[in-house]
Design a protein around this motif. Structure first.
Motif, mmCIF file in Angstrom:
data_model
loop_
_atom_site.group_PDB
_atom_site.id
_atom_site.type_symbol
_atom_site.label_atom_id
_atom_site.label_comp_id
_atom_site.label_asym_id
_atom_site.label_seq_id
_atom_site.Cartn_x
_atom_site.Cartn_y
_atom_site.Cartn_z
ATOM 1 N N VAL A 434 -37.933 70.189 31.410
ATOM 2 C CA VAL A 434 -37.451 71.550 31.153
ATOM 3 C C VAL A 434 -36.096 71.760 31.811
ATOM 4 C CG1 VAL A 434 -37.862 74.000 31.649
ATOM 5 C CG2 VAL A 434 -39.731 72.576 30.816
ATOM 6 N N GLY A 435 -35.972 71.315 33.070
ATOM 7 C CA GLY A 435 -34.706 71.460 33.776
ATOM 8 C C GLY A 435 -33.576 70.694 33.109
ATOM 9 N N GLU A 436 -33.904 69.520 32.591
ATOM 10 C CA GLU A 436 -32.900 68.697 31.901
ATOM 11 C C GLU A 436 -32.441 69.376 30.606
ATOM 12 O OE1 GLU A 436 -33.019 64.709 29.144
ATOM 13 O OE2 GLU A 436 -34.497 64.897 30.753
ATOM 14 N N TRP A 437 -33.381 69.895 29.852
ATOM 15 C CA TRP A 437 -33.070 70.479 28.557
ATOM 16 C C TRP A 437 -32.348 71.824 28.671
ATOM 17 C CZ3 TRP A 437 -37.137 69.602 24.167
ATOM 18 C CH2 TRP A 437 -37.429 68.231 24.078
ATOM 19 N N ALA A 438 -32.578 72.529 29.772
ATOM 20 C CA ALA A 438 -32.007 73.869 29.915
ATOM 21 C C ALA A 438 -30.496 73.866 30.079
ATOM 22 C CB ALA A 438 -32.655 74.579 31.102
ATOM 23 N N SER A 444 -25.306 79.717 35.799
ATOM 24 C CA SER A 444 -26.436 80.039 34.917
ATOM 25 C C SER A 444 -27.379 81.072 35.534
ATOM 26 C CB SER A 444 -27.235 78.769 34.603
ATOM 27 O OG SER A 444 -26.443 77.820 33.941
ATOM 28 N N THR A 445 -27.952 81.890 34.655
ATOM 29 C CA THR A 445 -29.062 82.775 35.013
ATOM 30 C C THR A 445 -30.273 82.340 34.195
ATOM 31 O OG1 THR A 445 -27.653 84.664 35.531
ATOM 32 C CG2 THR A 445 -29.938 85.135 34.989
ATOM 33 N N VAL A 446 -31.377 82.097 34.882
ATOM 34 C CA VAL A 446 -32.600 81.648 34.219
ATOM 35 C C VAL A 446 -33.603 82.793 34.184
ATOM 36 C CG1 VAL A 446 -34.599 80.106 34.373
ATOM 37 C CG2 VAL A 446 -32.310 79.234 34.851
ATOM 38 N N LEU A 447 -34.113 83.084 33.004
ATOM 39 C CA LEU A 447 -35.199 84.044 32.848
ATOM 40 C C LEU A 447 -36.487 83.249 32.666
ATOM 41 C CD1 LEU A 447 -33.515 86.558 30.369
ATOM 42 C CD2 LEU A 447 -33.605 86.665 32.857
ATOM 43 N N ASP A 448 -37.373 83.313 33.646
ATOM 44 C CA ASP A 448 -38.623 82.548 33.652
ATOM 45 C C ASP A 448 -39.749 83.493 33.238
ATOM 46 O OD1 ASP A 448 -40.675 80.786 34.084
ATOM 47 O OD2 ASP A 448 -40.383 80.596 36.245
ATOM 48 N N CYS A 451 -44.234 83.416 34.398
ATOM 49 C CA CYS A 451 -43.841 82.421 35.398
ATOM 50 C C CYS A 451 -44.975 81.983 36.319
ATOM 51 C CB CYS A 451 -42.692 82.963 36.242
ATOM 52 S SG CYS A 451 -43.113 84.420 37.233
ATOM 53 N N GLY A 452 -46.145 82.639 36.282
ATOM 54 C CA GLY A 452 -47.232 82.249 37.175
ATOM 55 C C GLY A 452 -46.801 82.360 38.625
ATOM 56 N N THR A 453 -47.013 81.303 39.393
ATOM 57 C CA THR A 453 -46.627 81.304 40.810
ATOM 58 C C THR A 453 -45.153 80.943 41.010
ATOM 59 O OG1 THR A 453 -47.458 79.040 40.980
ATOM 60 C CG2 THR A 453 -48.940 80.805 41.660
ATOM 61 N N ILE A 456 -41.686 76.905 37.714
ATOM 62 C CA ILE A 456 -40.529 76.442 36.940
ATOM 63 C C ILE A 456 -39.234 77.009 37.513
ATOM 64 C CG2 ILE A 456 -39.385 76.513 34.697
ATOM 65 C CD1 ILE A 456 -42.074 76.421 33.348
ATOM 66 N N GLY A 457 -39.188 78.333 37.692
ATOM 67 C CA GLY A 457 -37.969 78.956 38.188
ATOM 68 C C GLY A 457 -37.574 78.469 39.562
ATOM 69 N N ILE A 458 -38.555 78.333 40.452
ATOM 70 C CA ILE A 458 -38.258 77.874 41.808
ATOM 71 C C ILE A 458 -37.758 76.436 41.801
ATOM 72 C CG2 ILE A 458 -39.386 77.254 43.990
ATOM 73 C CD1 ILE A 458 -41.019 79.840 43.713
ATOM 74 N N SER A 459 -38.307 75.610 40.905
ATOM 75 C CA SER A 459 -37.867 74.212 40.844
ATOM 76 C C SER A 459 -36.429 74.083 40.346
ATOM 77 C CB SER A 459 -38.809 73.402 39.938
ATOM 78 O OG SER A 459 -38.662 73.783 38.580
ATOM 79 N N LEU A 460 -35.909 75.134 39.689
ATOM 80 C CA LEU A 460 -34.543 75.100 39.152
ATOM 81 C C LEU A 460 -33.566 75.929 39.970
ATOM 82 C CD1 LEU A 460 -35.420 75.624 35.359
ATOM 83 C CD2 LEU A 460 -35.033 73.458 36.545
ATOM 84 N N ALA A 461 -34.064 76.697 40.931
ATOM 85 C CA ALA A 461 -33.254 77.732 41.584
ATOM 86 C C ALA A 461 -32.000 77.200 42.263
ATOM 87 C CB ALA A 461 -34.113 78.495 42.592
ATOM 88 N N LYS A 462 -32.073 76.017 42.872
ATOM 89 C CA LYS A 462 -30.911 75.496 43.607
ATOM 90 C C LYS A 462 -29.796 75.027 42.680
ATOM 91 C CE LYS A 462 -33.418 74.185 47.798
ATOM 92 N NZ LYS A 462 -33.809 73.094 48.727
ATOM 93 N N ARG A 463 -30.086 74.953 41.387
ATOM 94 C CA ARG A 463 -29.084 74.478 40.435
ATOM 95 C C ARG A 463 -28.385 75.618 39.702
ATOM 96 N NH1 ARG A 463 -32.967 70.516 37.163
ATOM 97 N NH2 ARG A 463 -31.222 70.587 35.699
ATOM 98 N N VAL A 464 -28.835 76.872 39.943
ATOM 99 C CA VAL A 464 -28.328 77.991 39.149
ATOM 100 C C VAL A 464 -27.899 79.150 40.056
ATOM 101 C CG1 VAL A 464 -29.794 77.363 37.216
ATOM 102 C CG2 VAL A 464 -30.609 79.051 38.877
ATOM 103 N N LYS A 465 -27.277 80.155 39.424
ATOM 104 C CA LYS A 465 -26.835 81.340 40.152
ATOM 105 C C LYS A 465 -28.018 82.252 40.478
ATOM 106 C CE LYS A 465 -23.630 85.244 39.787
ATOM 107 N NZ LYS A 465 -22.607 85.898 38.921
#
Length: 612
Positions: A434-438, A444-448, A451-453, A456-465
């Motif tokens: 998912v992170g690769e495809w995004a 970037s701003t990610v809308l998760d 999101c459950g716990t 996904i968003g937390i795993s990508l957070a350091k790569r985005v704004k």
């Protein structure tokens, strides 16, 4: 359908016996089909409608039949049609080929309102008619009645669990039966399992290609080229990614408590079949391949405990009894949570408190200590509780309030009702893809969404704004906030509510040159309001859709791609990449990732948007 919590994406974990038949989540004998223990005297067992005579809720009392439906409509089409006219059914059973449907309601007022509104209404050149419908016969009692009529007497003594007749000389060993029920591909080589799943996703994409052509004629030239390139599919299907582990991979299992198929009372395990199929026999998970050894140990110790108590197992046939379900959650850092579901009936409060004390003592100091439970909860289930248990309050008995897991080098807190993918190593594969495809960057701003716990968003957070998560379950949102803090993240925020209510507001408030939405919705897909909001937000150019059931999400895919109209505003999307990830070895289920990109009408070639 709005978001659900707990196992929203899990095709095999939301009910005690959903591992048996994952495609029928929420169908395990819902309360509208449950018989009440009201009939008395001889002949009660043959009264297949006795359950509607009790004082407990059953929507079967308020049931209608809608006739002369249009051809080729689906379940979601009918549900949307009814909702559009202010009708909120409790349950829908569609027979599209015969062009009719059974619809039940929660009360007479809603039923009568629906009959008045729908009867004589025109839909796609068809004039609908509505009439009262007969309640559904209780499947167990119906089966028994048929047996009595066939054999000329009462059913034989070989019936297991009072629900299912077993012909011993014709049955396979129980370990084979339960393996076939919960892990139907257990004897298929893993490479072959992957090929079957990939073929299934290929069929979904080929259907989506046809549907896009039917709903957006402007895409036909593009579709023609894509079909030639990709075996009649609208986009390339990449090789399926296997699960790093194929056995003992489930970190959450829900076990039903009942009478065993071997006749043993108070058995904890999986059902061989479903109630509506006339079965409620239970088999131990001891020889199943997908359940962890830690969970099996908890099941064994818990089973020993309940067999020492005077409380009977809960009967879905009569509503009598107490022990109902055991949920076990485990983590790779050797933490284990057990959640006990119990029907108090009319037991006094002091007796329930004594039971909880005995549970605590057994698992902390007694024989159950060997199961190494680090978190224990007790849940009271009422008579009206059916398929969904995620809204029931959990009473903390002992140990920590949560368990913790590590995923992609990050730490996550998991509460009893919070959603977390059931195969952690495979979830790492999924989230990495998912992170690769995004196609993210520091702007970037990610809308998760859903999101459950927050995994996904937390795993990508350091790569985005910024990461903005949306989730229905308040418990999961609290976990997500704690998880962001535990991982030192300050660019993450979470909103609690239905995605269809929260998402449009959040999306409109985002000002960013690069917005990517990542949606990981329940099995039924996103609410149409979310899809419409995505379509209207022209600044949202890219969407990664994680589908645990791509067939069920088909309407979402079609709405993302259909031609603009008064209802669907904004430029459409196109699927440009797809892949399956196997999170459920030994079953036919997998996750499907689809990357959608907005059609760029400003380009003369009508090409896809490019990476930013």
């Amino acid at each position: 359908m709005t978001d659900v919590t707990a196992d929203k994406n899990d095709p095999a974990g939301s009910l005690p016996s959903t591992d048996n038949e994952p495609d029928d989540l929420m169908e395990e004998k819902n309360e509208e089909n449950q018989p009440a223990a009201t009939a008395e005297g001889e002949g009660a067992a043959s009264d297949v409608y006795r359950y509607i005579k009790g004082d407990l809720f059953t929507s079967e009392i308020f049931k209608v039949e809608i006739q002369n439906l249009p051809k080729y409509i689906g379940f979601n089409d009918l549900k949307k049609f009814l909702n559009k006219h202010g009708i909120n059914p409790h349950k829908i059973k569609l027979f599209s080929r015969q062009m009719f449907a059974f619809v039940t309601f929660k009360n007479q007022e809603e039923r009568d309102k629906a009959m008045k509104a729908v009867h004589g209404m025109q839909w796609k050149s068809k004039v609908l008619s509505v009439r009262l419908a007969k309640p559904k016969a209780d499947p167990i009692l119906k089966k028994r009645k048929q047996e009595e009529e066939t054999e000329g007497g009462p059913p034989g003594a070989k019936r297991a669990a009072g629900c299912q007749e077993v012909e011993e000389d014709e049955e396979e060993p129980l370990n084979i039966q339960i393996a076939n029920a919960v892990t139907p591909l257990w004897n298929v080589p893993y490479e072959e399992q992957l090929k079957r799943k990939e073929k299934e996703v290929e069929g979904v994409l080929q259907k989506l290609t046809r549907e896009i052509g039917n709903n957006n004629k402007a895409m036909l030239p593009w579709l023609f080229v894509q079909k030639e390139k990709h075996n009649k599919m609208c986009c390339p299907l990449e090789a399926i990614r296997p699960s790093p582990v194929q056995t003992e991979y489930r970190n959450k299992c829900e076990f039903v408590i009942g009478v065993g198929a071997d006749g043993e009372d108070k058995t904890v395990g999986f059902r061989l079949g479903k109630y509506k199929g006339g079965s409620c026999a239970v088999v131990s998970p001891s020889e199943t391949t997908h359940v962890s050894s830690e969970a099996k140990r908890v099941v064994q110790e818990f089973q020993q405990f309940i067999r020492t108590t005077p409380y009977a197992v809960y009967s879905p046939e009569t509503y009598e009894g107490h022990w109902r379900q055991l949920t076990v959650r485990t983590s790779r850092i050797k933490q284990t949570m057990a959640i006990v579901f119990f029907n108090p009936q009319k037991l006094p409060e002091e007796e329930l408190e004594e039971l909880k004390r005995n549970l605590r003592q057994y698992f902390t100091e007694g024989e159950g200590k060997e199961s190494c439970i680090t978190s224990l909860y007790f849940v009271r289930m009422g008579q009206r509780t059916s398929a969904g248990t995620e809204d029931l309050p959990c009473e903390h008995v002992t140990g920590e309030e949560c368990i913790h897991e590590e995923l992609l080098g990050l730490k996550f807190r998991i509460s009893p009702h919070s959603f977390f993918q059931t195969n952690t190593p495979a979830a790492e594969v999924l989230y990495s893809a998912v992170g690769e495809w995004a196609q993210l960057d520091q702007d970037s701003t990610v809308l998760d969404v859903c999101c459950g716990t927050g995994t996904i968003g937390i795993s990508l957070a350091k790569r985005v704004k910024k990461v903005i998560g949306i989730e229905l379950c308040q418990e999961a949102v609290e976990d997500a906030k704690a998880n962001a803090e535990a991982n030192g993240l300050t660019n993450v925020e979470f909103h609690c509510g239905k995605a269809e209510d929260v998402f449009p507001t959040v999306l409109n408030a985002v000002v960013s040159p690069n917005i990517t939405a990542i949606v990981d919705p329940p099995r039924a897909g996103l609410h149409s309001k979310v899809i419409l909001a995505i379509r209207r937000a022209e600044h949202l150019k890219r969407l990664v859709y994680v589908a645990c059931n791509a067939k069920a999400a088909m309407n979402n895919f079609i709405d993302l791609c259909r031609a603009p109209s008064n209802r669907v505003r904004g430029a459409p999307f196109r699927p440009v990449r797809a892949m399956a990830v196997d999170l459920f070895p030994q079953t036919m289920h997998c996750e499907t990732i689809l990357l959608f990109e907005r059609v760029d009408y400003s380009s003369n070639t009508d090409s896809q948007t490019t990476e930013t």
